[in-house]
Design a protein around this motif. Structure first.
Motif, PDB file in Angstrom:
ATOM      1  N   MET B   1      19.207  24.765  -0.949  1.00 55.88           N
ATOM      2  CA  MET B   1      18.476  24.884  -2.221  1.00 55.88           C
ATOM      3  C   MET B   1      19.487  25.138  -3.343  1.00 55.88           C
ATOM      4  N   TRP B   3      19.409  26.538  -6.115  1.00 53.68           N
ATOM      5  CA  TRP B   3      18.635  27.351  -7.041  1.00 53.68           C
ATOM      6  C   TRP B   3      19.429  27.837  -8.242  1.00 53.68           C
ATOM      7  N   ARG B  52      21.833  35.513  -2.178  1.00 54.34           N
ATOM      8  CA  ARG B  52      21.035  34.345  -1.809  1.00 54.34           C
ATOM      9  C   ARG B  52      21.740  33.464  -0.775  1.00 54.34           C
ATOM     10  N   ARG B  53      23.056  33.339  -0.901  1.00 54.80           N
ATOM     11  CA  ARG B  53      23.757  32.473   0.064  1.00 54.80           C
ATOM     12  C   ARG B  53      23.620  33.031   1.476  1.00 54.80           C
ATOM     13  N   GLU B  56      20.034  32.484   2.638  1.00 61.82           N
ATOM     14  CA  GLU B  56      19.729  31.106   3.038  1.00 61.82           C
ATOM     15  C   GLU B  56      20.356  30.777   4.385  1.00 61.82           C
ATOM     16  N   LYS B  57      21.541  31.320   4.598  1.00 61.92           N
ATOM     17  CA  LYS B  57      22.206  31.084   5.887  1.00 61.92           C
ATOM     18  C   LYS B  57      21.374  31.694   7.021  1.00 61.92           C
ATOM     19  N   ALA B  60      18.288  29.586   7.563  1.00 61.76           N
ATOM     20  CA  ALA B  60      18.568  28.311   8.243  1.00 61.76           C
ATOM     21  C   ALA B  60      18.768  28.519   9.743  1.00 61.76           C
ATOM     22  N   LEU B  90      14.581  36.380  -0.777  1.00 62.51           N
ATOM     23  CA  LEU B  90      13.720  35.349  -0.198  1.00 62.51           C
ATOM     24  C   LEU B  90      12.292  35.829  -0.378  1.00 62.51           C
ATOM     25  N   GLU B  94       8.546  31.500   0.797  1.00 68.24           N
ATOM     26  CA  GLU B  94       9.664  30.645   1.209  1.00 68.24           C
ATOM     27  C   GLU B  94       9.897  30.723   2.716  1.00 68.24           C
TER      28      GLU B  94
END
Lengths: 154, 285
Positions: B1, B3, B52-53, B56-57, B60, B90, B94
């Motif tokens: 994303m 973002w 955020r990184r 997201e990791k 995932a 998050l 989401e």
């Protein structure tokens, strides 16, 4: 509100924060709540985790008295109001009122996890889940499988 | 994303006096600044990184099917998303969509993701209760079912627990992990909470405050109401465990090296025996 600033608080530090989505160009502020940190004796781990989360958001960072800092930030930017996202913590409501005594505050709701057609009895999870689960799975075609007990459900 | 780019093009304006720094050479430098700003905050940084990184990791990497099968084991496929969800890095929406996407991609039946979706439901449930109860989450929701009066529970944590020197390898391990990392597996939280409230007879609020000091996902609603669930002020009976249960879900990692494994383990008993020892005055459950 023509020239708002955004008050970002610790329940919404991501890109789906509705105030960040609605006002892409507005100056944004996060304040480390000194009183809360001191009274709760929060560890450095928690503050560091928050700080790292904030470093990936385009926000100005301050610490001290939250309402005072938000109002000073609004004045610094010549703002005519404050936009923020809804918070569940009762402290959020308290701070919002302190700010709203001086400037208009608009509170935006985030997208809900599940929309229930009517109020639910929250005395036990099972009563909530009986209503919520079919709605969540209703987005697909088949019905949800029956719910097994959580490990520590009785 | 994407973002960061998509969300806002504006950069943060230049720092004025009192603005906190946003540039650090490394985590140590950030920790040093935090110590200056908050000298009263104990400890160091967690090995779990915020942002955020990192979120997201972690998102995932979720495996809802494995989560459903083995999440109650300390080594199970838990997501570790809770600190990111707690602070809205998050959103629950989401995560819900990521789970549904996983289902579509993996072609697995819905049942494979059911437990993880239900766990997201728990988060939503606690937040709904918080809206309803407000600061009432700090008060007993129901009378205790332990047979002990609220006044008989201690108002402070003992030094051996705070320093992770109880002599019980499991509890000392959990206390150390809590203090050093700010994260505990949910099952470990339940065991530690039950030990604090039922074996040490300490007020659940005291334990709840301790957790909130340290847990990166420390959310007063989830935390306090779970403590109340253990204590029995938000459930029909107190939550207890025995050694067999702990040993099984921790793959014996604590009992192997515990000085009390041979004799003196307070958890070495049947549930009936524990019930009789810990709650002698309680009515039948």
């Amino acid at each position: 509100m023509l020239r708002p600033v955004l008050w970002i608080h610790d329940e919404a530090l991501g890109p789906t924060n509705p105030s960040l989505v609605a006002h892409r160009e507005a100056p944004a502020l996060f304040v480390f709540d000194r009183e809360l940190i001191e009274t709760q004796r929060l560890s450095l781990k928690r503050l560091g985790f928050l700080y790292e989360s904030l470093l990936e958001l385009p926000v100005t960072l301050r610490h001290g008295d939250v309402a005072q800092e938000v109002l000073s930030f609004a004045s610094r930017h010549g703002a005519d109001g404050v936009v923020t996202s809804a918070g569940v913590d009762p402290r959020f409501g308290l701070l919002r009122e302190q700010i709203a005594a001086h400037l208009p505050v608009q509170v935006l709701e985030p997208e809900p996890f599940v929309v229930l057609p009517e109020p639910v009895d929250l005395r036990r999870f099972s009563r909530y889940w009986r209503r919520a689960e079919p709605v969540l799975w209703g987005r697909g075609s088949a019905a949800a499988p029956p719910a097994p007990a959580r490990l520590w459900d009785r | 994303m994407q973002w960061a780019g998509a969300l806002r093009m504006q950069s943060v304006d230049s720092l004025l006096p009192g603005d906190l720094p946003r540039q650090f050479a490394n985590r140590d430098e950030m920790a040093a600044i935090l110590r200056q700003l908050f000298p009263e905050a104990p400890g160091g940084l967690s090995p779990m990184q915020g942002g955020r990184r990192a979120a997201e990791k972690a998102l995932a990497g979720i495996d809802p099917a494995a989560y459903g099968r083995n999440r109650n084991h300390l080594g199970g496929a838990v997501t570790r998303l809770s600190p990111h969800i707690r602070h809205g890095v998050l959103s629950l929406v989401e995560v819900r969509e990521a789970v549904f996407d996983w289902l579509e991609r993996s072609k697995q039946p819905k049942a494979a993701a059911q437990k993880l979706i239900s766990e997201l439901g728990w988060r939503d449930y606690w937040q709904r209760l918080w809206r309803q109860l407000g600061d009432g989450i700090w008060r007993d929701q129901e009378p205790l079912k332990t047979g002990h009066s609220s006044a008989s529970y201690a108002a402070e944590l003992p030094a051996d627990l705070l320093s992770a020197h109880t002599g019980l390898a499991c509890m000392d391990g959990f206390a150390s992990e809590l203090i050093l990392t700010g994260w505990l597996h949910n099952h470990a939280r339940m065991w530690l909470a039950a030990y604090v409230v039922h074996w040490r007879r300490i007020q659940w609020q005291v334990g709840a405050r301790w957790f909130l000091q340290h847990l990166l996902d420390g959310d007063p609603a989830s935390n306090n109401l779970s403590w109340q669930w253990v204590a029995s002020s938000f459930s029909s009976k107190p939550y207890v465990f025995n050694r067999e249960n702990l040993e099984r879900f921790s793959s014996g990692r604590f009992c192997r090296d515990c000085a009390l494994a041979g004799a003196g383990c307070p958890f070495e008993a049947s549930y009936e025996q524990l019930q009789a020892d810990l709650f002698p005055g309680a009515g039948p459950c």
